[in-house]
Design a protein around this motif. Structure first.
Motif, PDB file in Angstrom:
ATOM      1  N   LYS A 247       0.831  -1.196   0.000  1.00 41.72           N
ATOM      2  CA  LYS A 247       0.000   0.000   0.000  1.00 41.72           C
ATOM      3  C   LYS A 247       0.874   1.257   0.000  1.00 41.72           C
ATOM      4  CE  LYS A 247      -4.010  -1.865   2.502  1.00 41.72           C
ATOM      5  NZ  LYS A 247      -4.848  -1.703   3.726  1.00 41.72           N
ATOM      6  N   LEU A 248       0.467   2.248  -0.770  1.00 40.03           N
ATOM      7  CA  LEU A 248       1.157   3.537  -0.793  1.00 40.03           C
ATOM      8  C   LEU A 248       0.349   4.505   0.072  1.00 40.03           C
ATOM      9  CD1 LEU A 248       3.592   5.003  -2.095  1.00 40.03           C
ATOM     10  CD2 LEU A 248       2.017   5.816  -3.865  1.00 40.03           C
ATOM     11  N   LEU A 249       0.885   4.824   1.253  1.00 41.56           N
ATOM     12  CA  LEU A 249       0.118   5.589   2.240  1.00 41.56           C
ATOM     13  C   LEU A 249       0.901   6.803   2.740  1.00 41.56           C
ATOM     14  CD1 LEU A 249      -1.223   2.644   4.468  1.00 41.56           C
ATOM     15  CD2 LEU A 249      -2.486   3.914   2.716  1.00 41.56           C
ATOM     16  N   PRO A 250       0.171   7.850   3.187  1.00 44.05           N
ATOM     17  CA  PRO A 250       0.839   8.986   3.845  1.00 44.05           C
ATOM     18  C   PRO A 250       1.526   8.522   5.120  1.00 44.05           C
ATOM     19  CG  PRO A 250      -1.453   9.513   3.312  1.00 44.05           C
ATOM     20  CD  PRO A 250      -1.285   8.038   3.101  1.00 44.05           C
ATOM     21  N   LEU A 251       2.651   9.152   5.432  1.00 46.49           N
ATOM     22  CA  LEU A 251       3.347   8.873   6.693  1.00 46.49           C
ATOM     23  C   LEU A 251       3.186  10.094   7.591  1.00 46.49           C
ATOM     24  CD1 LEU A 251       6.716   7.072   7.172  1.00 46.49           C
ATOM     25  CD2 LEU A 251       6.254   9.172   8.421  1.00 46.49           C
ATOM     26  N   ILE A 252       2.581   9.891   8.764  1.00 43.22           N
ATOM     27  CA  ILE A 252       2.236  11.002   9.655  1.00 43.22           C
ATOM     28  C   ILE A 252       2.892  10.800  11.019  1.00 43.22           C
ATOM     29  CG2 ILE A 252       0.342  12.173  10.859  1.00 43.22           C
ATOM     30  CD1 ILE A 252      -1.446  11.483   8.463  1.00 43.22           C
ATOM     31  N   TYR A 253       3.678  11.778  11.431  1.00 41.10           N
ATOM     32  CA  TYR A 253       4.274  11.774  12.771  1.00 41.10           C
ATOM     33  C   TYR A 253       3.277  12.386  13.763  1.00 41.10           C
ATOM     34  CZ  TYR A 253       8.969  11.229  10.606  1.00 41.10           C
ATOM     35  OH  TYR A 253      10.074  10.806   9.904  1.00 41.10           O
ATOM     36  N   VAL A 254       3.221  11.813  14.976  1.00 43.94           N
ATOM     37  CA  VAL A 254       2.328  12.350  16.010  1.00 43.94           C
ATOM     38  C   VAL A 254       3.168  12.709  17.230  1.00 43.94           C
ATOM     39  CG1 VAL A 254       0.272  11.982  17.405  1.00 43.94           C
ATOM     40  CG2 VAL A 254       0.472  10.865  15.159  1.00 43.94           C
ATOM     41  N   TYR A 282      -8.650   7.228   4.195  1.00 45.53           N
ATOM     42  CA  TYR A 282      -7.865   8.079   5.086  1.00 45.53           C
ATOM     43  C   TYR A 282      -6.858   7.286   5.914  1.00 45.53           C
ATOM     44  CZ  TYR A 282     -11.568  11.203   3.670  1.00 45.53           C
ATOM     45  OH  TYR A 282     -12.431  11.953   2.904  1.00 45.53           O
ATOM     46  N   ASP A 283      -6.652   6.054   5.544  1.00 42.30           N
ATOM     47  CA  ASP A 283      -5.645   5.245   6.236  1.00 42.30           C
ATOM     48  C   ASP A 283      -4.264   5.857   5.994  1.00 42.30           C
ATOM     49  OD1 ASP A 283      -4.505   3.259   7.704  1.00 42.30           O
ATOM     50  OD2 ASP A 283      -5.065   1.616   6.363  1.00 42.30           O
ATOM     51  N   ALA A 284      -3.379   5.675   6.950  1.00 44.11           N
ATOM     52  CA  ALA A 284      -2.030   6.250   6.855  1.00 44.11           C
ATOM     53  C   ALA A 284      -1.085   5.436   7.715  1.00 44.11           C
ATOM     54  CB  ALA A 284      -2.047   7.717   7.292  1.00 44.11           C
ATOM     55  N   ILE A 285       0.189   5.774   7.632  1.00 46.31           N
ATOM     56  CA  ILE A 285       1.212   5.184   8.494  1.00 46.31           C
ATOM     57  C   ILE A 285       1.409   6.155   9.659  1.00 46.31           C
ATOM     58  CG2 ILE A 285       3.619   4.446   8.627  1.00 46.31           C
ATOM     59  CD1 ILE A 285       3.409   4.080   5.507  1.00 46.31           C
TER      60      ILE A 285
END
Length: 441
Positions: A247-254, A282-285
């Motif tokens: 899967k090609l997903l956004p990578l989001i830091y929290v 809206y799935d992401a890493i």
């Protein structure tokens, strides 16, 4: 004879009058009414010539515009070839909270107050004034670009050039929801579109670093992730990563993810919850901040996809302590988590926390940074995230700084030049790229 001459004169006068009347009538006729006009549907020759001239002028302008765009594109491509290739596994934390009177009507963040110690007795021994830019800013170093505004297009251009000089492929922008900000700043989401446009021009990607905004919970986190992906997800500069499942997903830091408990995060990140973001558009890493060792268990329970350590101070936290990085690597491998180590050139925040000298880490002319980068590579992370490109308050910046004299005493990069930390980063970006290829063999 006399009567004949009178009749001739009358006839002549009548004829002259008739000619005059006809002339006046013809002059009064409009071009459309004129019996001498062109046939119906055919435009007068002068009009046809003007249209042709206009068309030629428009064609010339279009050609000139294309030639200008082509020349500018060629110039940019030539400039980009002078930079090393961007390493998209090398990230840098980036802050857009700076402002000045020209672009923002006032100084923002450069006038950061000196924060009091939580112990009142200790606090009494240190100043608590607000800095007065541009000569006196809330930092221990002084930027080569001065007390700039993050909204200034020329500043963003310069930053992209510096990032490319350092071979950094992804900037991780500190992000608050629209109309929200940190305690000392103003809303900055409206800066992101320009940031992404300029980043794309320089082949730099943008990831998001969601800050602990007021009232953050699993419900508004879902709303805000949707906002980010809906607004920015289709932009070519928006950073996405292909997972092990393809899967090609956004990578989001929290940032400060531990402020929400595992149960709250689980509602958002666990596949088993009915309100889960998983397997939706809206799935992401999602990458959690690991500060204490106990956070390892919480991160697993919450359903995060990876960890990062953020802090640039070796020994400040469990996650930032270099001797723990090998065991963290094993933990991530055992639990199929993405492993992101953070490194920095040093740390000093006494410009805003005058009592916090015990956490200062001297740069030692770049040696501290190189030691940290070397230690990170030994732990074989999936990504390296640099803390930071421009967090000036905490003295972790690799952005160019200059010597500054005046009433306020600043540190500098001497005897090295202003770009020393960009050059060190570029060197290790190449080493990291080479090591990653070996790890994959």
């Amino acid at each position: 004879m006399a009567r004949f001459r009178r009749k001739s004169c009358i006839t002549l006068i009548a004829l002259v009058l008739l000619v005059l009347i006809v002339t006046v009538v013809l002059k009064a006729l409009t071009p459309e009414d004129s019996p001498f006009d062109n046939p119906v549907g055919e435009q007068p020759v002068p009009e046809r010539r003007n249209e042709n001239q206009i068309q030629r002028e428009n064609d010339n302008k279009l050609v000139q515009s294309k030639m200008t765009d082509s020349a500018q594109s060629d110039k940019l491509e030539a400039a980009l070839r002078k930079f090393p290739p961007p390493n998209y596994y090398l990230h840098a934390f980036y802050y857009t909270w700076y402002g000045n009177p020209k672009f923002d009507g006032k100084y923002i963040h450069w006038d950061h107050p000196q924060l009091p110690h939580w112990d009142l007795k200790v606090a009494q021994g240190y100043p608590q004034a607000r800095h007065v830019p541009p000569e006196d800013i809330g930092a221990n170093f002084y930027p080569s670009l001065g007390a700039y505004s993050s909204r200034d297009p020329s500043i963003i251009e310069s930053h992209m050039q510096q990032l490319r000089t350092a071979a950094i492929g992804v900037l991780v922008v500190s992000w608050y929801p629209p109309n929200m900000s940190d305690d000392n700043g103003e809303p900055t989401d409206d800066i992101v579109p320009l940031l992404m446009e300029v980043a794309h021009k320089y082949h730099v990607k943008v990831a998001f670093h969601i800050e602990p905004y007021k009232g953050r919970d699993e419900v508004n986190m879902l709303t805000n992730v949707k906002y980010i992906i809906d607004k920015y997800g289709d932009h070519p500069a928006f950073f996405k990563y292909r997972t092990n499942t393809g899967k090609l997903l956004p990578l989001i830091y929290v940032y400060d993810s531990y402020l929400m408990n595992s149960e709250q995060w689980g509602k958002l990140l666990k596949h088993t919850d009915s309100n889960s973001i998983r397997d939706t558009p809206y799935d992401a890493i999602f990458i959690a901040l690991l500060v204490e060792e106990k956070h390892k268990r919480d991160i697993l329970t919450a359903g995060f996809d990876g960890v990062y350590t953020y802090f640039a101070t070796n020994g400040f936290s469990y996650g930032s302590t270099q001797r723990n990085w090998d065991s963290l690597k094993a933990f991530c491998e055992d639990n199929n988590l993405i492993y992101i180590l953070s490194v920095g050139p040093g740390y000093i925040d006494t410009g805003v926390r005058p009592w916090n000298f015990q956490n200062t880490r001297n740069r030692i002319n770049g040696k501290y940074y190189e030691t940290s980068l070397s230690a990170a590579l030994q732990a074989r992370p999936d990504f390296i995230a640099i803390t930071s490109f421009n967090e000036w308050h905490e003295g972790t910046q690799i952005e160019m700084a200059i010597p500054k004299t005046g009433q306020t005493v600043y540190m500098d990069y001497l005897p090295n030049k202003p770009a020393i930390y960009l050059e060190i980063t570029r060197k290790w970006a190449a080493i990291f790229g080479g090591e990653r290829r070996k790890w994959q063999d």
